[in-house]
Design an enzyme around this catalytic site. Sequence first.
Site, PDB file in Angstrom:
ATOM      1  CG  ASP A  67      14.223  -1.678  21.914  1.00 27.94           C
ATOM      2  OD1 ASP A  67      14.107  -1.594  20.677  1.00 27.94           O
ATOM      3  OD2 ASP A  67      14.350  -0.688  22.655  1.00 27.94           O
ATOM      4  CG  ASN A 136      12.516   7.549  30.763  1.00 28.20           C
ATOM      5  OD1 ASN A 136      13.168   7.409  29.733  1.00 28.20           O
ATOM      6  ND2 ASN A 136      11.780   6.579  31.282  1.00 28.20           N
ATOM      7  CG  HIS A 138      13.982   4.903  27.555  1.00 34.74           C
ATOM      8  ND1 HIS A 138      12.625   4.837  27.754  1.00 34.74           N
ATOM      9  CD2 HIS A 138      14.134   5.130  26.218  1.00 34.74           C
ATOM     10  CE1 HIS A 138      12.003   5.009  26.603  1.00 34.74           C
ATOM     11  NE2 HIS A 138      12.889   5.194  25.663  1.00 34.74           N
ATOM     12  CD  GLU A 143      11.647   2.765  30.603  1.00 35.45           C
ATOM     13  OE1 GLU A 143      12.249   3.857  30.512  1.00 35.45           O
ATOM     14  OE2 GLU A 143      10.577   2.525  30.004  1.00 35.45           O
TER      15      GLU A 143
END
Length: 242
Positions: A67, A136, A138, A143
């Site tokens: 990313d 979380n 990810h 996400e």
Amino acid sequence: MKVVVVENYDEMSLRAAEIVEQQVLKNAKSILGLATGSTPIGLYGKMIEGFKNRSVSYEQIKTINLDEYQGLNRNHPNSYHSFMYENLFKHINIQMRNTYLPDGQARSVEEECERYEALIDRIGPVHLQILGMGTNGHIGFNEPGTPEGSLTHCVELDESTRKNNARFFESPDAVPTHAITMGIASILKSDRILLLASGKKKAPAVKKLMEQQVSEDFPASYLWNHDDVTLIADRDAYQLVE
Ligand code: F6R
């Protein structure tokens, strides 16, 4: 999923580096999938040591990163281009032309995402993908809510992700709101995946992962749908797993 629980961050980094080095020794032209963030910094340090002290060569490998922030120039100190250069590439004998990250400043984000996915298909499959995991769940910047079939795409970052990453920026507001990330399906195309988790902050996420419930609410759970994943977690990260 194979699970390896180790004592601490240093041992996690060492075990991961051994796996990377074995891969590169087996195939000098390996394609490695790389991640940024705090988790793999120790691994990259061990790879640098291996290059300097044991002549492990990265001359012929290619790397594909997960990313990049949208809107940051690649030379910005907080871009993932800079992160990879500073933490790994400049210290080893990799050829910079063989390192790939999404272009966060592409004029058309849609075209950039298509170009990057095509690149993964052209030079891949990735032999060994390194992953960290967000609190979380990810992976990459996928996400919660990301579908399993997702390819490289643009995402709006969760507030929790921006908060977690604010430590790298001068202020929380300076954290970009969007990023380009490989999708879940892009990640699952890899031959083999190495997921790293360290520290008590990751313990709830590791516990959730180990419940083995595949759900878009917790993207790392998609890794249960891949047949060659190794999780290396340290004791702090693994402490909530029964
Ligand atoms: C980084 C990435 C992210 C991180 C995750 C964990 O390229 O894709 O998924 O792996 O946010 O970050 P750290 O390691 O900083 O806890």
